[in-house]
Each structure stands twice: as C-alpha cells, then as structure tokens.
Design a protein around this motif. Structure first.
Motif, mmCIF file in Angstrom:
data_model
loop_
_atom_site.group_PDB
_atom_site.id
_atom_site.type_symbol
_atom_site.label_atom_id
_atom_site.label_comp_id
_atom_site.label_asym_id
_atom_site.label_seq_id
_atom_site.Cartn_x
_atom_site.Cartn_y
_atom_site.Cartn_z
ATOM 1 N N GLY A 112 -5.365 -1.509 0.868
ATOM 2 C CA GLY A 112 -5.549 -0.433 -0.109
ATOM 3 C C GLY A 112 -6.943 0.172 0.015
ATOM 4 O O GLY A 112 -7.103 1.396 0.067
ATOM 5 N N GLY A 131 -7.829 3.907 1.220
ATOM 6 C CA GLY A 131 -8.605 4.801 0.355
ATOM 7 C C GLY A 131 -9.815 5.356 1.085
ATOM 8 O O GLY A 131 -10.101 6.565 1.021
ATOM 9 N N THR A 172 0.822 -1.211 0.000
ATOM 10 C CA THR A 172 0.000 0.000 0.000
ATOM 11 C C THR A 172 0.860 1.267 0.000
ATOM 12 O O THR A 172 0.519 2.248 -0.673
ATOM 13 C CB THR A 172 -0.975 -0.030 1.196
ATOM 14 O OG1 THR A 172 -1.776 -1.203 1.091
ATOM 15 C CG2 THR A 172 -1.883 1.195 1.208
ATOM 16 N N LEU A 206 -7.181 0.904 -3.300
ATOM 17 C CA LEU A 206 -7.043 2.334 -3.003
ATOM 18 C C LEU A 206 -7.989 3.143 -3.897
ATOM 19 O O LEU A 206 -8.702 4.041 -3.434
ATOM 20 C CB LEU A 206 -5.587 2.741 -3.262
ATOM 21 C CG LEU A 206 -5.081 4.088 -2.770
ATOM 22 C CD1 LEU A 206 -5.122 4.161 -1.261
ATOM 23 C CD2 LEU A 206 -3.646 4.311 -3.257
#
Lengths: 152, 125
Positions: B51, B55, A100, B119
């Motif tokens: 992710g 987000g 990430t 994300l």
C-alpha cells in the motif's frame, strides 16, 4: 575454522532449502507477471490476480495433500514441497496485490466492487483449496499403490 | 516491460519467497498456536508495505520500475494467497471453525486495512 554442519540448522535456515524456495519463487513470480501483463483489468478489477490466486490455491491443496499421502515430510517430498509449494505456488499467488487492489477500489469509492473482489477471491479460493485436497484423495483412491494392490 | 526489468521482478520475487520461508520458520519456532500466525504476519506486513509503495508511486515519489520490482516482485513473492487459503481449509477440516474464519476473513480485513493505511501514508497522508 570448521564449517558448521548444514543439517544441524533448522529447516528454514538450511542453504539448499533456501535455494529451492528462491528458484521456485523466481519462476512463480515470473509466471504471475507474464499473466498480469497479458490479461488486462476488467472494469478496473485485476481479474488476472484473482484467477492466479484461485488456481494457485487449488494446485497447493492438490500438491500438499498428494505429498502427505505419500509419506512424511522428508527427503525428496520435502524438497518438492519447498520448490513447488513454498516457492513456485507461494511466489505465483499473492496476498499484497489482493489487499492493495481492494484498497484502491475503496479509495475510488467502489465499495460493492471492492467487497465482491476481496470476499469473492477468499471464498472461491477456499473452495478451490478444498477441491484440490479432495482431488488428491480421489486420484489416490483410483490408483492404489503397489502394497495396497497386493494386499487385495 | 523491458527484459531486464522482467528478470529483476522475477528475481525479487524469489528473494521475497526466501524471506517468507525464513520469517515463517522463525515465527513457527517461537510461537506455538493452532492459528498459522507466520503467514498472517507476512501477509499483513506485506500488504501494508505494498500500500505504501503504491501510494508513493501514485504520488510520483517512487519511479514505476521500482514499484514493479519492490511491489510485484519482492512483496508479491513475500506474501502468499495459496498457503493462507490452504491453512484456512485445514483449520475448518480440523473443526477449528473460529480459527478458520479468522484466518480467512480476519486476515483479509487486517490486510486491506493496513494496505489502505499504507496507501494513505504514501499519498502524503
């Protein structure tokens, strides 16, 4: 109703194994969070996670090779592997943050930094695992166990 | 970070590590390949979810404390770098070069790709 025999269950479903991994994972995650809070990112790159993953890869190589050299994966050796390997080092190191943080660098159009961070962690991490396995071998040769010493 | 939040993150990490043992053991019992697919599956799915959560937190849909507990805690403990790295090196030492390369770079590409997709989804697509 009879209580099912825990020993008849597969290794990954025995209660005391789950408890060892839970305890180790809690400690490993706490250590990772402490380091992540203490070490600020450098130019938007979480260097703490890179260092954690590389050090963890070295220590896991050292641990698993040392345990394997001492005998089969059972009894106390298996308990140590689950507590320290799967638990502490598994919880200490992390792949989702690596992926990430790389995605965030990519979303920020910092392609070079993203590649350096991601590939650098994987390559240096592999070298660290290899070095950990090798360090265990070197320690083992320097200190032969009792039986080997007698045989000489 | 408050002490209570720190303890919650650590315990969530313990739960994540326990889930990893169960999922990896379950995959190992069903799939027998040289490639350690359990760790691969765990890291790719965990990266997708982190992710997504990141987000959602950036879009202010998810409070920061939940991002810490679910992201740094649960998914941080669920996914693992040390085992993935060790397994790649063992594959290389067993002269399974293609498997070793895939376990190293294929896992990285899949995890980053899935995390990027998560994300994007979390930020509202």
């Amino acid at each position: 109703m009879a209580v099912p025999n825990d020993r008849s269950r597969p290794v990954h479903l025995r209660w005391h194994h789950l408890a060892l991994v839970f305890a180790g994972g809690t400690v490993g995650t706490a250590l990772r969070e402490l380091l992540a809070i203490s070490v600020p990112p450098v130019a938007g790159v979480t260097v703490s996670i890179a260092a954690i993953n590389i050090v963890g890869a070295f220590l896991l190589g050292l641990l698993l090779e040392t345990l394997a050299r001492r005998g089969p994966d059972e009894g106390r050796r298996r308990q140590l592997r689950l507590l320290l390997g799967t638990g502490v080092l598994g919880g200490f190191t992390t792949y989702s943050a690596l992926a990430t943080d790389t995605s965030l660098l990519l979303a920020d159009s910092r392609l070079g930094t993203a590649l350096l961070y991601a590939l650098g962690t994987v390559l240096v991490g592999a070298a660290a695992s290899w070095a950990g396995i090798g360090a265990s071998g070197a320690l083992h040769r320097r200190r032969p166990d009792h039986r080997e010493a007698v045989a000489r | 970070m408050t002490p209570v939040l720190f303890v919650a993150v650590a315990l969530a990490g313990g739960l994540g590590a326990t889930l990893r043992l169960v999922v990896d053991g379950g995959v190992r019992a069903r799939v027998r390949t040289a490639l350690p697919v359990g760790t691969l599956l765990i890291n790719v799915v965990g990266s997708l979810l982190l992710g997504l959560i990141t987000g959602l937190a950036l879009a202010l849909w998810l409070p920061g404390a939940w991002h810490l507990v679910l992201g740094g805690g649960l998914l941080g403990g669920f996914t693992t770098f040390s085992t993935a790295s060790y397994e790649s090196v063992r594959l290389a030492q067993d002269r399974r070069s293609l498997s070793a390369l895939f376990n190293g770079f294929g896992m990285l590409a899949l995890s980053v790709g899935c995390s990027f997709f998560g994300l994007w989804l979390g930020l509202g697509g």
